[in-house]
Design a protein around this motif. Structure first.
Motif, PDB file in Angstrom:
ATOM      1  N   LEU A   1       0.824  -1.295  -0.038  1.00 24.41           N
ATOM      2  CA  LEU A   1       0.158  -0.001  -0.003  1.00 24.41           C
ATOM      3  C   LEU A   1       0.811   1.248   0.075  1.00 24.41           C
ATOM      4  CD1 LEU A   1      -2.808   1.190   0.109  1.00 24.41           C
ATOM      5  CD2 LEU A   1      -2.569   1.340   2.586  1.00 24.41           C
ATOM      6  N   LEU A   2       1.889   1.509   0.860  1.00 24.31           N
ATOM      7  CA  LEU A   2       2.679   2.488   1.180  1.00 24.31           C
ATOM      8  C   LEU A   2       3.363   2.996  -0.179  1.00 24.31           C
ATOM      9  CD1 LEU A   2       3.513   2.296   4.856  1.00 24.31           C
ATOM     10  CD2 LEU A   2       1.607   3.442   3.752  1.00 24.31           C
ATOM     11  N   SER A   3       3.899   1.967  -0.899  1.00 23.62           N
ATOM     12  CA  SER A   3       4.646   2.003  -2.122  1.00 23.62           C
ATOM     13  C   SER A   3       3.686   2.795  -3.351  1.00 23.62           C
ATOM     14  CB  SER A   3       4.999   0.778  -2.776  1.00 23.62           C
ATOM     15  OG  SER A   3       3.837  -0.041  -3.143  1.00 23.62           O
ATOM     16  N   ARG A   4       2.543   2.987  -3.022  1.00 23.23           N
ATOM     17  CA  ARG A   4       1.664   3.971  -3.890  1.00 23.23           C
ATOM     18  C   ARG A   4       1.892   5.498  -3.588  1.00 23.23           C
ATOM     19  NH1 ARG A   4      -2.382   1.181  -6.860  1.00 23.23           N
ATOM     20  NH2 ARG A   4      -1.904  -0.967  -7.427  1.00 23.23           N
ATOM     21  N   ARG A   5       1.941   5.596  -2.362  1.00 25.40           N
ATOM     22  CA  ARG A   5       1.944   7.026  -1.711  1.00 25.40           C
ATOM     23  C   ARG A   5       3.395   7.530  -1.529  1.00 25.40           C
ATOM     24  NH1 ARG A   5      -2.054   9.815   2.836  1.00 25.40           N
ATOM     25  NH2 ARG A   5      -0.943  11.929   2.617  1.00 25.40           N
ATOM     26  N   PHE A   6       3.925   6.718  -1.198  1.00 23.26           N
ATOM     27  CA  PHE A   6       5.361   7.193  -0.638  1.00 23.26           C
ATOM     28  C   PHE A   6       6.431   6.400  -1.668  1.00 23.26           C
ATOM     29  CE2 PHE A   6       2.458   7.531   2.946  1.00 23.26           C
ATOM     30  CZ  PHE A   6       2.842   8.832   3.303  1.00 23.26           C
ATOM     31  N   ARG A   7       6.511   6.636  -2.740  1.00 27.70           N
ATOM     32  CA  ARG A   7       7.063   5.919  -3.869  1.00 27.70           C
ATOM     33  C   ARG A   7       8.671   5.782  -3.446  1.00 27.70           C
ATOM     34  NH1 ARG A   7       3.859   4.406  -8.073  1.00 27.70           N
ATOM     35  NH2 ARG A   7       2.107   5.447  -8.365  1.00 27.70           N
ATOM     36  N   LYS A   8       9.204   6.672  -3.056  1.00 23.61           N
ATOM     37  CA  LYS A   8      10.588   6.957  -2.777  1.00 23.61           C
ATOM     38  C   LYS A   8      10.959   6.256  -1.465  1.00 23.61           C
ATOM     39  CE  LYS A   8      11.359  10.793  -5.967  1.00 23.61           C
ATOM     40  NZ  LYS A   8      11.808  12.281  -6.041  1.00 23.61           N
ATOM     41  N   ASN A   9      10.036   6.189  -0.412  1.00 29.27           N
ATOM     42  CA  ASN A   9      10.459   5.839   0.721  1.00 29.27           C
ATOM     43  C   ASN A   9       9.407   4.825   1.368  1.00 29.27           C
ATOM     44  OD1 ASN A   9      10.484   9.079   0.661  1.00 29.27           O
ATOM     45  ND2 ASN A   9      12.072   8.416   1.771  1.00 29.27           N
ATOM     46  N   ALA A  10       9.457   3.900   0.640  1.00 31.63           N
ATOM     47  CA  ALA A  10       8.437   2.403   1.158  1.00 31.63           C
ATOM     48  C   ALA A  10       9.452   1.459   1.813  1.00 31.63           C
ATOM     49  CB  ALA A  10       7.786   1.748  -0.137  1.00 31.63           C
ATOM     50  N   GLY A  11      10.373   1.941   2.337  1.00 27.29           N
ATOM     51  CA  GLY A  11      11.200   1.036   3.073  1.00 27.29           C
ATOM     52  C   GLY A  11      10.454   0.669   4.436  1.00 27.29           C
ATOM     53  N   ILE A  12       9.810  -0.286   4.562  1.00 25.60           N
ATOM     54  CA  ILE A  12       9.211  -0.382   5.687  1.00 25.60           C
ATOM     55  C   ILE A  12       9.949  -0.947   6.945  1.00 25.60           C
ATOM     56  CG2 ILE A  12       7.118  -2.143   6.730  1.00 25.60           C
ATOM     57  CD1 ILE A  12       6.235  -0.579   4.413  1.00 25.60           C
ATOM     58  N   GLY A  13      11.210  -1.730   6.493  1.00 30.28           N
ATOM     59  CA  GLY A  13      12.029  -1.923   7.630  1.00 30.28           C
ATOM     60  C   GLY A  13      12.457  -0.635   8.391  1.00 30.28           C
ATOM     61  N   ASP A  14      12.646   0.521   7.554  1.00 29.87           N
ATOM     62  CA  ASP A  14      13.030   1.716   8.435  1.00 29.87           C
ATOM     63  C   ASP A  14      11.871   2.598   9.345  1.00 29.87           C
ATOM     64  OD1 ASP A  14      15.135   1.598   6.766  1.00 29.87           O
ATOM     65  OD2 ASP A  14      14.433   2.974   5.146  1.00 29.87           O
ATOM     66  N   LEU A  15      10.885   1.921   9.322  1.00 35.04           N
ATOM     67  CA  LEU A  15       9.887   2.404  10.218  1.00 35.04           C
ATOM     68  C   LEU A  15      10.195   1.744  11.697  1.00 35.04           C
ATOM     69  CD1 LEU A  15       6.564   2.263   8.006  1.00 35.04           C
ATOM     70  CD2 LEU A  15       8.151   4.295   8.801  1.00 35.04           C
ATOM     71  N   PRO A  16       9.775   2.652  12.624  1.00 35.11           N
ATOM     72  CA  PRO A  16       9.912   2.016  14.305  1.00 35.11           C
ATOM     73  C   PRO A  16       8.844   0.886  14.285  1.00 35.11           C
ATOM     74  CG  PRO A  16       9.410   4.424  14.339  1.00 35.11           C
ATOM     75  CD  PRO A  16       9.647   4.017  12.872  1.00 35.11           C
ATOM     76  N   ARG A  17       8.923   0.013  15.124  1.00 38.35           N
ATOM     77  CA  ARG A  17       7.844  -1.144  15.046  1.00 38.35           C
ATOM     78  C   ARG A  17       7.264  -0.719  16.759  1.00 38.35           C
ATOM     79  NH1 ARG A  17       8.237  -7.376  16.220  1.00 38.35           N
ATOM     80  NH2 ARG A  17       6.407  -8.419  15.032  1.00 38.35           N
ATOM     81  N   ASN A  18       6.095  -0.219  16.851  1.00 44.23           N
ATOM     82  CA  ASN A  18       5.639   0.113  18.061  1.00 44.23           C
ATOM     83  C   ASN A  18       4.788  -0.904  18.843  1.00 44.23           C
ATOM     84  OD1 ASN A  18       7.154   2.636  17.662  1.00 44.23           O
ATOM     85  ND2 ASN A  18       5.254   4.007  17.948  1.00 44.23           N
TER      86      ASN A  18
END
Length: 290
Positions: A197-214
């Motif tokens: 999903l996020l690759s559609r809106r944030f094409r340059k920053n869809a690196g899920i691994g960079d997001l903190p896992r809360n």
């Protein structure tokens, strides 16, 4: 194991009381009837006392006749179960992922209320467990989020539902940094869904691994509890979001063109699906379309 033909011969002989009449009914010779009885007596002892005009069963003969009746009744029950596909009575076992399961469960309860002879058994599980449960015959039906290629399974499209980016009510998400600030609430399919999903809106920053896992939960009903308390965002199918009770505490963010999650309904391919299950599936499809 006693030969079924010998048992049928003995039952006919006991009913008719005469070797000649038993042979005629069974389209056998009298010698064949005598031979069948002799085989049974070799295994069980004396069964029949031959009188000039009739026969008399011994205690062992009466016991064998009871056994013949039990075998006949068991066969009738078996035939009823395997040759009556329209039979409504019985259990319907359904195993599904959590999101679609939340939407289907109340509909299955409605089905049981309308068909009291049916009994619903429903389980929530991720795709691998759904596949295993259906392949090992623990459940009649399963729903998975991909089309399996196992030839032992029949699979067909069941439903498509969009993925949604769900954030705490009042949160603003305009940039990737906003998601980083919120933190990701994960679940068994969370990262795969979020990437799609996020690759559609944030094409340059869809690196899920960079997001903190809360946070993480494998219980679909609990995932949005994190979000409702402002602890992070998540990506889940729409039906899972709609089933959440506290809609005023969450929001769905626009992500452009929909990313659809396709559900496939599966069952074993080697034998027909019981009609009660097939009818329940048609009911669910109609209700979900409505």
């Amino acid at each position: 194991m006693l030969n079924p033909q010998w048992l049928r011969t003995f039952a006919a002989l006991a009913e008719l009381g005469n070797f000649t009449r038993a042979a005629k009914r069974l389209d056998l010779t009298q010698a064949a009837v005598s031979q069948h009885v002799r085989h049974l007596e070799d295994a069980l002892g004396l069964l029949v006392i031959r009188r000039p005009r009739a026969i008399e069963l011994t205690p062992a003969g009466h016991a064998l006749l009871d056994y013949c009746d039990a075998v006949k009744q068991a066969r009738q029950r078996l035939d009823a179960r395997v040759s009556s596909p329209a039979e409504e009575a019985g259990e319907i076992g359904l195993i599904t992922p959590g999101g679609i399961g939340l939407a289907l469960f109340p509909l299955m309860l409605e089905w049981q209320a309308q068909h009291p002879q049916s009994r619903i058994r429903h389980c929530f599980a991720p795709d691998p467990e759904v596949l295993d449960a259906v392949l090992t015959n623990r459940y009649d039906l399963g729903i998975v989020t991909f089309e399996p290629d196992d030839t032992r399974l029949t699979a067909r499209r069941f439903l498509q539902e969009p993925l949604e980016l769900v954030v705490p009510a009042g949160a603003t998400v305009r940039a990737w940094s906003d998601l980083q600030a919120l933190g990701f609430i994960d679940h068994p399919d969370g990262r795969a869904m979020a990437k799609r999903l996020l690759s559609r809106r944030f094409r340059k920053n869809a690196g899920i691994g960079d997001l903190p896992r809360n946070g993480f939960s494998n219980q679909i009903a609990h995932i949005l509890e994190f979000v409702a308390r402002g602890l992070g965002f998540t990506v889940i199918p729409r039906y899972a979001r709609v089933a959440f009770a506290q809609q005023d505490k969450i929001e769905v963010m626009e992500c452009g063109s929909p990313v659809l999650e396709t559900s496939w309904i599966i069952h074993r391919a080697e034998w027909p699906l019981p009609e009660r299950c097939a009818r329940a599936v048609r009911y669910l499809e109609e209700r979900m379309k409505g």
